[in-house]
Design a protein around this motif. Structure first.
Motif, PDB file in Angstrom:
ATOM      1  N   UNK A 114      27.552  43.012  31.736  1.00 47.03           N
ATOM      2  CA  UNK A 114      27.819  41.856  30.867  1.00 47.03           C
ATOM      3  C   UNK A 114      28.750  42.250  29.716  1.00 47.03           C
ATOM      4  N   UNK A 115      28.576  43.460  29.215  1.00 44.94           N
ATOM      5  CA  UNK A 115      29.415  43.907  28.101  1.00 44.94           C
ATOM      6  C   UNK A 115      30.843  44.197  28.558  1.00 44.94           C
ATOM      7  N   UNK A 116      30.985  44.633  29.803  1.00 40.13           N
ATOM      8  CA  UNK A 116      32.295  45.100  30.277  1.00 40.13           C
ATOM      9  C   UNK A 116      33.095  44.043  31.034  1.00 40.13           C
ATOM     10  N   UNK A 117      32.445  42.984  31.512  1.00 48.77           N
ATOM     11  CA  UNK A 117      33.167  42.080  32.406  1.00 48.77           C
ATOM     12  C   UNK A 117      34.261  41.324  31.676  1.00 48.77           C
ATOM     13  N   UNK A 118      35.290  40.997  32.427  1.00 45.07           N
ATOM     14  CA  UNK A 118      36.393  40.213  31.857  1.00 45.07           C
ATOM     15  C   UNK A 118      36.104  38.745  32.097  1.00 45.07           C
ATOM     16  N   UNK A 119      35.230  38.211  31.312  1.00 46.17           N
ATOM     17  CA  UNK A 119      34.904  36.800  31.443  1.00 46.17           C
ATOM     18  C   UNK A 119      33.839  36.550  32.495  1.00 46.17           C
ATOM     19  N   UNK A 157      33.832  34.806  35.001  1.00 46.36           N
ATOM     20  CA  UNK A 157      34.266  34.654  36.391  1.00 46.36           C
ATOM     21  C   UNK A 157      34.331  35.974  37.144  1.00 46.36           C
ATOM     22  N   UNK A 158      34.230  37.058  36.426  1.00 45.01           N
ATOM     23  CA  UNK A 158      34.331  38.341  37.125  1.00 45.01           C
ATOM     24  C   UNK A 158      32.942  38.765  37.583  1.00 45.01           C
ATOM     25  N   UNK A 159      32.674  38.703  38.898  1.00 45.39           N
ATOM     26  CA  UNK A 159      31.337  39.080  39.351  1.00 45.39           C
ATOM     27  C   UNK A 159      31.080  40.576  39.190  1.00 45.39           C
ATOM     28  N   UNK A 160      29.823  40.927  39.263  1.00 43.25           N
ATOM     29  CA  UNK A 160      29.394  42.310  39.069  1.00 43.25           C
ATOM     30  C   UNK A 160      30.233  43.294  39.874  1.00 43.25           C
ATOM     31  N   UNK A 161      30.407  42.982  41.152  1.00 44.83           N
ATOM     32  CA  UNK A 161      31.064  43.955  42.028  1.00 44.83           C
ATOM     33  C   UNK A 161      32.517  44.188  41.601  1.00 44.83           C
ATOM     34  N   UNK A 162      33.183  43.146  41.137  1.00 48.91           N
ATOM     35  CA  UNK A 162      34.579  43.315  40.698  1.00 48.91           C
ATOM     36  C   UNK A 162      34.645  44.179  39.442  1.00 48.91           C
ATOM     37  N   UNK A 163      33.718  43.938  38.535  1.00 47.47           N
ATOM     38  CA  UNK A 163      33.681  44.764  37.319  1.00 47.47           C
ATOM     39  C   UNK A 163      33.429  46.219  37.701  1.00 47.47           C
ATOM     40  N   UNK A 183      34.108  47.731  40.462  1.00 47.58           N
ATOM     41  CA  UNK A 183      35.282  48.333  41.108  1.00 47.58           C
ATOM     42  C   UNK A 183      36.368  48.644  40.084  1.00 47.58           C
ATOM     43  N   UNK A 184      36.403  47.867  39.039  1.00 49.93           N
ATOM     44  CA  UNK A 184      37.414  48.085  38.007  1.00 49.93           C
ATOM     45  C   UNK A 184      37.046  49.258  37.104  1.00 49.93           C
ATOM     46  N   UNK A 185      35.774  49.333  36.691  1.00 47.13           N
ATOM     47  CA  UNK A 185      35.435  50.355  35.682  1.00 47.13           C
ATOM     48  C   UNK A 185      34.744  51.585  36.261  1.00 47.13           C
ATOM     49  N   UNK A 186      34.254  51.475  37.486  1.00 48.19           N
ATOM     50  CA  UNK A 186      33.642  52.652  38.120  1.00 48.19           C
ATOM     51  C   UNK A 186      32.241  52.961  37.620  1.00 48.19           C
ATOM     52  N   UNK A 187      31.739  54.062  38.093  1.00 49.85           N
ATOM     53  CA  UNK A 187      30.347  54.446  37.867  1.00 49.85           C
ATOM     54  C   UNK A 187      30.064  54.917  36.438  1.00 49.85           C
TER      55      UNK A 187
END
Ligand code: SF4
Lengths: 99, 552
Positions: free
Chosen positions: B522-527, B529-535, B537-541
């Motif tokens: 929730x803190x890292x997502x870009x809005x 609309x960005x589901x968990x899996x996309x976030x 994949x973008x920010x990694x483990x």
């Protein structure tokens, strides 16, 4: 050797049962015979194997128990649950009748 | 809808009679457990932790209201008033007595159901897309091909003793709703340039201790070649698959060790001999089976439904439920409804006899008497008029089945785990319950959006934790339960195997860990609309890991 008891499942309904000192089977671990030496364990295992061959019980095995004043208590989550029933349905299994 | 034919009926009835005799001989002491065990497993009867368990096949997850009512009847009459739906689209009864099983099988046969091929090293029940025939985006109805596969594989003499069990999945469109990449064979329906249906063929997917995603060995297989091609794959596997080591016996190991290209070459070579033989689907065969799946008598409706908008505006709970549990239908004016079997804090996949009957009644009243069982351990009503949604929802509320959480964080897949399963290392259901309670606030759950959480009680991975966005695996450490977390898995068309975050959490900390993961997202997502899996994949483990182990 750790204290050991023998458990199996009952043919008719698959319920958990424990081998008792008189060679019978009980639904309650409290009634189970506890082996404290290899010889005792072998004796119990022979009885259990005979019962399995006779077809009244399924898949007997020995497992470690704690003892409290000689009374066996289950060790580890699996054996604890086997004495009770599913932890998420306390209305089912042995725990239902005992509570 | 599919009805099994004369052959099936005679066969199943004979099989029940046979098993009745075998049970009688077992009870009389004429058969030992060693002799009886393979017989009972062939009929779906397992021995679990506290009792026997009967696993009943639901071919491609489709049930008539009559069948569901019968399952409710069986639950009440012979069991403890409930059943458990699994990710394999089966139902399991947890407390049958041995002597009752033949009667249960006879009652199942009376509604054209059985427990055959739910066990053993054979080709198991084909996993189907639960929205087959109704999904707005489907290329073709996958049930037709599942049925063709079922008829071919049932008691196939050559494939009754494979090196290991074998699972096939078929999905009806580019959106993968049957986890094809995690199956021994995955088939994805697509159209060629001329609009003819066929399949992308994947092989070698699997879970368990060695999770592997299936690889594509053929981009397009015309539909008439379906069976000969499957047969070619099975023959190669049957010949070369390892039988010496149970952990290496699945086709995934063979494909990985042989290499995709070489495996594909072997299959093509085998196929060349049989492709135009008797397995080629004759003209008319697909149409014949299609007729079983003829669409119901849909009404011509407007897609817009003004009364639905009014009902949604007037009732927040209903509005939320439509938002999460109702999907687009290919017919105007109709909708596809997911009935969640995941009440907050409840047991995933369990349904009481009364609930089964209530759903059967609602399916008769508002649908065409058809119910689907989904991979996510939910039920689905495929054909509901939008104008009936409100009345249906009220019926579901009355039955305790209106949880508005399809695809959300509390729509958790959990296997029976150590509460029931003889192979388990740890409990799975209480973990699901703890997480579900943690996220029970509907507003919060909606804000989090779609995310998959799967919990397996051992490495057999029946809950598919490897391909969950948040996967949880129960492990045993000296009689205590611990839970290993993986992140970033996916079970859809972009399938992925999750990454292990680090040391396992004990049972008191696992729900906290999941909450931490969600908070990082929730803190890292870009809005929103960005589901968990996309976030992920973008920010990694790393950010998740840092937060999870910060205090250590
Ligand atoms: S994953 Fe393990 S514990 Fe869960 S159902 Fe499968 S075998 Fe049992």
């Amino acid at each position: 050797m750790p204290n050991t008891a023998i458990t199996a499942n009952r043919l008719a309904d698959g319920f958990v049962i424990y081998l008792t000192a008189d060679g019978g089977w009980s639904e309650s671990l409290a009634d189970a015979a506890v082996a404290t030496s290899d010889d005792e364990l072998e004796g119990l295992q022979a009885v259990a194997e005979r019962a399995a061959r006779a077809g009244t019980v399924i898949a007997p095995y020995a497992f470690d128990v704690e003892t409290d004043a000689g009374r066996p208590l289950p060790r580890g989550r699996r054996e604890i649950l086997r004495t009770l029933g599913p932890s998420v349905r306390t209305d089912l299994g042995y725990q239902a009748a005992r509570s | 809808m599919y009805r099994y034919d004369e052959f099936d009926h005679t066969f199943v009835t004979q099989r029940v009679a046979q098993f009745r005799e075998q049970v009688a001989r077992r009870i009389a002491g004429e058969l030992t457990e060693d002799e009886f065990k393979p017989l009972r497993l062939m009929n779906g009867l397992y021995l679990q932790l506290h009792a026997y368990m009967l696993r009943v096949a639901i071919p491609y997850g489709t049930l008539s209201s009559r069948q569901l009512r019968q399952l409710g009847y069986i639950a009440r009459r012979y069991d403890r008033g409930y059943g458990h739906f699994t990710t394999r689209q089966n139902i399991q009864f947890n407390w049958p007595t041995l002597k009752d099983v033949p009667d249960i099988l006879a009652d199942l046969a009376a509604v054209e159901m059985h427990a055959i091929q739910t066990s053993g090293n054979c080709i198991r029940n084909t996993t189907a897309d639960a929205t087959a025939g109704v999904a707005a985006d489907e290329v073709a109805d996958s049930r037709i091909y599942c049925e063709i596969i079922r008829q071919w594989s049932t008691l196939h003499p050559e494939f009754s003793f494979l090196p290991r069990k074998f699972k096939i999945a078929v999905t009806g469109s580019g959106r993968d709703r049957a986890v094809t990449a995690a199956h021994d064979i995955g088939l994805r329906l697509k159209l060629d340039a001329d609009g003819n249906p066929g399949f992308e063929v994947l092989v070698g997917g699997g879970q368990g201790r060695t999770p592997i995603l299936a690889v594509t060995i053929r981009e397009f297989l015309p539909e008439r070649h379906l069976l000969s091609y499957l047969e070619a794959i099975l023959r190669v596997y049957n010949q070369l698959g390892r039988r010496d080591n149970i952990y290496k016996a699945r086709i995934k190991i063979l494909v990985r060790e042989t290499g995709r290209d070489e495996f594909a070459r072997l299959v093509e070579e085998e196929w060349a001999h049989i492709r135009d033989g008797e397995l080629r689907l004759p003209d008319g065969e697909i149409e014949r089976i299609q007729a079983y799946f003829a669409p119901p008598a849909y009404q011509a409706l407007d897609d817009a439904c003004p009364e639905l908008a009014v009902q949604r505006a007037g009732n927040r709970a209903f509005d939320a439920w439509v938002g999460s549990n109702v999907e687009a239908h290919k017919r105007p004016g109709y909708a596809v409804v997911t009935i969640s079997l995941k009440p907050h804090g409840g047991i995933p996949g369990d349904a009481s006899a009364e609930q089964m009957e209530a759903v059967a009644d609602l399916a008769d009243r508002y649908g065409f008497g058809e119910i689907r069982v989904t991979y996510k351990q939910n039920l689905l009503l495929p054909d509901i008029r939008k104008g009936d949604l409100f009345a249906l929802w009220q019926g579901l509320v009355a039955a305790g089945l209106a949880t508005a959480n399809a695809h959300r964080v509390t729509d958790i897949i959990a296997c029976p785990g150590l509460d029931y399963c003889n192979l388990a290392n740890a409990r799975a259901i209480p973990v699901a319950q703890a997480i579900s309670e943690r996220f029970a606030d509907p507003e919060r759950e909606r804000a989090i959006g779609n995310v998959t959480v799967n919990i397996s009680g051992c490495i057999n991975a029946c809950a598919h934790h490897h391909v969950a966005n948040i996967g949880i695996l129960g492990v045993d450490k000296k009689g205590k339960e611990f839970y290993q977390v993986t992140l970033g898995g996916a079970a859809d068309e972009n399938a992925a195997i999750g990454d292990i975050v680090g040391p396992a959490f004990d049972e008191d900390r696992i729900a906290d860990a999941v909450e931490t993961v969600v908070d990082v997202y929730l803190a890292e997502r870009r809005g929103a609309d960005e589901p968990f899996i996309d976030t992920y994949r973008r920010i990694g483990l790393k950010p998740f890991k840092e937060k999870l182990y910060a205090a250590h």
